[in-house]
Design an enzyme around this catalytic site. Structure first.
Site, PDB file in Angstrom:
ATOM      1  N   ASP A 168      -6.669 -31.385 -89.771  1.00 13.91           N
ATOM      2  CA  ASP A 168      -6.017 -32.155 -88.717  1.00 13.91           C
ATOM      3  C   ASP A 168      -4.561 -32.377 -89.103  1.00 13.91           C
ATOM      4  O   ASP A 168      -4.096 -31.871 -90.137  1.00 13.91           O
ATOM      5  CB  ASP A 168      -6.733 -33.487 -88.475  1.00 13.91           C
ATOM      6  CG  ASP A 168      -6.714 -33.888 -87.004  1.00 13.91           C
ATOM      7  OD1 ASP A 168      -5.613 -34.153 -86.484  1.00 13.91           O
ATOM      8  OD2 ASP A 168      -7.778 -33.899 -86.370  1.00 13.91           O
ATOM      9  N   HIS A 239      -3.480 -30.532 -83.452  1.00  9.76           N
ATOM     10  CA  HIS A 239      -3.989 -31.190 -84.659  1.00  9.76           C
ATOM     11  C   HIS A 239      -3.745 -30.305 -85.887  1.00  9.76           C
ATOM     12  O   HIS A 239      -4.621 -30.144 -86.745  1.00  9.76           O
ATOM     13  CB  HIS A 239      -5.482 -31.498 -84.523  1.00  9.76           C
ATOM     14  CG  HIS A 239      -5.777 -32.570 -83.514  1.00  9.76           C
ATOM     15  ND1 HIS A 239      -5.539 -33.902 -83.746  1.00  9.76           N
ATOM     16  CD2 HIS A 239      -6.276 -32.500 -82.253  1.00  9.76           C
ATOM     17  CE1 HIS A 239      -5.894 -34.614 -82.689  1.00  9.76           C
ATOM     18  NE2 HIS A 239      -6.328 -33.774 -81.761  1.00  9.76           N
ATOM     19  N   GLU A 302      -6.926 -31.881 -77.301  1.00  8.09           N
ATOM     20  CA  GLU A 302      -5.712 -32.709 -77.381  1.00  8.09           C
ATOM     21  C   GLU A 302      -4.492 -31.901 -77.831  1.00  8.09           C
ATOM     22  O   GLU A 302      -3.892 -32.189 -78.864  1.00  8.09           O
ATOM     23  CB  GLU A 302      -5.953 -33.890 -78.324  1.00  8.09           C
ATOM     24  CG  GLU A 302      -7.062 -34.820 -77.831  1.00  8.09           C
ATOM     25  CD  GLU A 302      -7.322 -35.985 -78.776  1.00  8.09           C
ATOM     26  OE1 GLU A 302      -7.715 -37.056 -78.297  1.00  8.09           O
ATOM     27  OE2 GLU A 302      -7.153 -35.815 -80.009  1.00  8.09           O
TER      28      GLU A 302
END
Length: 535
Positions: A168, A239, A302
Site C-alpha cells: 500500500d 495505493h 480507490e
C-alpha cells in the site's frame, strides 16, 4: 451444544467418551493430516500421547460427503469422524477439540482430566466455499509469529481463506529479489498518524517490517497444513506510493516521494508505461513462486484519476487504445495483469471499482461497496466474494461511545455481523451460484498492535464465521454459546472485546477517532450505487 460455528445438525446421545492414557488415534491415509493436527493440538493440553491404534478416536474416509463436510459420532466406546476429504476431517477435528472443553485449547497442562466428549451425532458442512478474512499488514506490519497465530485462529473458526494485503502507500511488506528497494526503502515510513486523519496528530515513531521469501514459504505451508489458502494482494495501480518511493520511475511525477505517512486515499498512482507493466509482471512472477494457491489479488480500488488526467503519456494511451476515459484506462491497465495471471493458470481477484471501466474477463470481484456492487458483478457473469464494509469491516467501532479505541466508521455490532447474509437480494439461481462466499476485513490504519487486532477481531470474527458456515440466524442462541466460546478464546490468549465494553487498558484516549453514523454510511453507499455505470 456450545459449538461455534454451530453445526448444521447435532443429536445428543447417552453417556460420554473419556480420553485417557490408553486412548488411541488412527486415520485412513487420506485423512492422516487431520489426525496429525489433532494429536499435535491435544497432547500439550492433555498430556496424552494418543498413539496409533484401533478404537479410541478414528478418522474414516467415506464417499458421498462434500469437500468440506464431515460426520462426527461420539459414543461411550469411541469417537468416529467420517469425511470424504482431508479438509472435512480437519473440521471434524476442530469440532472434537471444542467438545473437549476450553482447557483443550491451552498450550500446556492445567488439569489432569478427565477429558470427556459428550455422546452426540453431528452432521456438518459449510454454506460457502470462500470463508475468509483479510488482514492488512501494509498499514501496520504484523510480525510473522502473530500472523501464524491468526492462521490458527481462522482455522479454529473453520475459516479457510487468509487474504493478505501486502502492499500500500504506507508500506511494502514482501521481499522481491529482483527489486530489493521495495523493502529497503518501501518497507518503512518515518511516522504514523495518531488517531484519525482529521486530527492531524502524529506519533513521531518510524514503523516498518516485511516478510522474507522464506517467511512467506513458512506462512503458506503453515496455513496449508490447516487448510487455509493464502491469497496475496499486490495493489495496482493505486495505493502504490511505497513502491514509487522505492522506484520513482514508476510514478507520474518527476520527483522522489517518501513512503506515505497519512491515511486515506493518496493521489500518487502508477504510470501506464510499458516499463511499469513489465516491472509488476516481474513482481508477480515472484509472487506466483511463493503463493501456490489459485487466487491472486491485483487490487484496482480507490484510484484517483487526477495524475492520469494531467499526464500526456496517459492521455496518449487513451487515444491510442480508443478508450472513453481514465476509468477505462484503469481497467485496461489491470487487464495487463489479469490476463497474465490467467495465462499462468491463476484466478485474478480485483476490487469492485473496476466495474466503472469494465471488468476484465475472468476476474473474481471482491465487492466491498455494498450489495449493489456484488449483484452487478454476479449479473455480469463474474464470480464474487462479498465483503460489504458496513457489515464486515472489523476495523469499524463496535459500539457507541468514546470508550471504543480509535473509534472510526459506523457501529458494526456483534448482532449485525452475525446476521450478515452474503447473497444480494434479487439474484437468480444461476447468479447466486456466482457468490463464492464472503470475507471479513481487518484494515489496520488504526490497529497498531496484535493486542488491538484481537480486540477488533473478536468476538465479531466468531460471529462472522457462523454467518458463512451455516444459515442459522438465532442470535440469542449464539450469545449463549459465545459465553462458553469466550473461555476457549481466554485459553488461547485472545484479548477480545468484553460484552460490557473495553477493559481500561484496551482504550486509546491518546488516539482520537472519527465516528460516523449509519445514515452517513448509507448515504455514501447510495452515492456509489448511483454512479455505477457500464462502459
Amino acid at each position: 451444544m456450545t459449538l461455534v460455528p454451530a453445526p448444521v445438525a447435532a443429536v445428543p446421545g447417552q453417556g460420554v467418551f473419556s480420553l485417557g492414557p490408553a486412548t488411541t488415534l488412527t486415520a485412513d491415509p487420506a485423512l492422516a493430516r487431520a489426525a496429525a493436527w489433532l494429536r499435535e493440538a491435544l497432547t500439550p493440553a492433555t498430556g496424552l500421547s494418543l498413539p496409533e491404534g484401533p478404537g479410541g478416536i478414528e478418522f474414516r474416509q467415506v464417499s458421498g460427503l462434500a469437500e468440506e463436510e464431515y460426520r462426527l459420532t461420539a459414543t461411550p466406546g469411541r469417537v468416529l469422524i467420517e469425511a470424504a476429504t482431508a479438509p472435512g476431517a480437519f473440521y471434524g477435528a476442530q469440532t472434537l477439540r471444542q467438545l473437549l472443553g476450553p482447557a483443550a485449547f491451552r498450550a500446556g497442562r492445567t488439569a489432569e482430566g478427565p477429558w470427556r466428549v459428550p455422546a452426540v451425532t453431528i452432521e456438518d458442512r459449510p454454506r460457502y466455499g470462500w470463508r475468509g478474512c483479510l488482514i492488512d499488514v501494509a498499514r501496520h506490519f504484523l510480525p510473522k509469529h502473530d500472523l501464524l497465530r491468526y492462521i490458527d485462529l481462522l482455522a479454529a473458526h473453520k475459516l479457510n481463506v487468509l487474504h493478505l494485503h501486502l502492499t500500500d502507500d504506507q508500506g511494502w511488506r514482501l521481499q522481491i529479489r529482483k527489486y530489493p528497494k521495495l523493502t529497503e526503502i518501501g518497507a518503512w515510513r518515518h511516522e504514523s498518524p495518531l488517531g484519525a486523519k482529521k486530527h492531524r496528530r502524529w506519533d513521531g515513531r518510524p514503523h516498518g517490517g516485511y516478510y522474507t521469501q522464506d517467511d512467506i514459504r513458512e506462512i503458506v505451508s503453515y496455513a496449508a497444513d490447516r487448510f487455509v489458502t493464502v491469497v496475496p494482494e499486490i495493489d495496482l495501480p493505486g495505493h502504490t506510493q511505497a513502491a514509487i518511493a522505492a522506484y520513482p520511475e514508476l510514478g507520474n511525477l518527476d520527483a522522489t516521494l517518501p513512503v506515505r505517512t497519512e491515511w486515506g486515499v493518496g493521489e500518487n498512482v502508477l504510470n501506464v508505461a510499458d516499463a511499469t507493466i513489465a516491472f509488476f509482471k516481474d513482481v508477480l512472477d515472484e509472487v506466483l513462486e511463493l503463493f501456490p494457491g489459485p487466487y491472486v489479488c491485483v487490487g484496482g480500488d480507490e484510484v484517483p484519476k487526477g495524475q492520469w488526467n494531467e499526464s500526456v503519456p496517459a492521455k496518449e494511451r487513451i487515444r491510442e487504445l480508443d478508450l472513453r476515459d481514465a476509468e477505462e484506462l484503469q481497467s485496461w491497465f489491470v487487464r495487463r495483469f489479469t490476463d497474465y495471471l490467467i495465462a499462468r493458470g491463476r484466478k485474478p481477484v480485483g476490487w469492485d471499482e473496476l466495474l466503472a471501466g469494465g471488468l476484465p474477463p475472468g476476474l473474481t470481484v471482491a465487492a466491498w461497496r455494498g450489495q449493489a456492487c456484488a449483484a452487478m458483478a454476479a449479473r455480469a457473469g463474474h464470480d464474487v466474494v462479498v465483503s460489504p464494509f458496513a457489515e464486515t469491516y472489523l476495523d469499524f467501532r463496535q459500539a457507541e461511545g468514546e470508550q471504543e479505541p480509535v473509534a472510526i466508521g459506523s457501529v458494526t455490532g456483534l448482532r449485525a455481523v452475525h446476521g450478515f447474509d452474503p447473497v444480494p437480494a434479487g439474484l437468480s439461481a444461476a447468479e447466486r451460484e456466482r457468490v463464492l462466499g464472503a470475507q471479513a476485513a481487518l484494515w489496520t490504519e488504526h490497529i497498531d498492535s496484535p493486542r488491538l487486532l484481537d480486540y477488533m477481531a473478536f468476538p465479531r470474527l466468531a460471529a462472522f464465521a457462523e454467518a458463512v458456515w451455516n444459515d442459522g440466524r438465532d442470535f440469542e442462541d449464539f450469545l449463549g454459546r459465545l459465553a462458553v466460546h469466550e473461555r476457549r478464546l481466554d485459553a488461547l490468549g485472545v484479548e477480545y472485546r468484553p460484552a460490557g465494553g473495553p477493559h481500561p487498558w484496551q482504550r486509546r484516549p491518546d488516539a482520537p477517532g472519527h465516528p460516523r453514523t449509519r445514515a452517513e454510511i448509507d448515504a455514501e453507499l447510495a452515492a456509489w450505487t448511483a454512479n455505477l455505470r457500464w462502459p
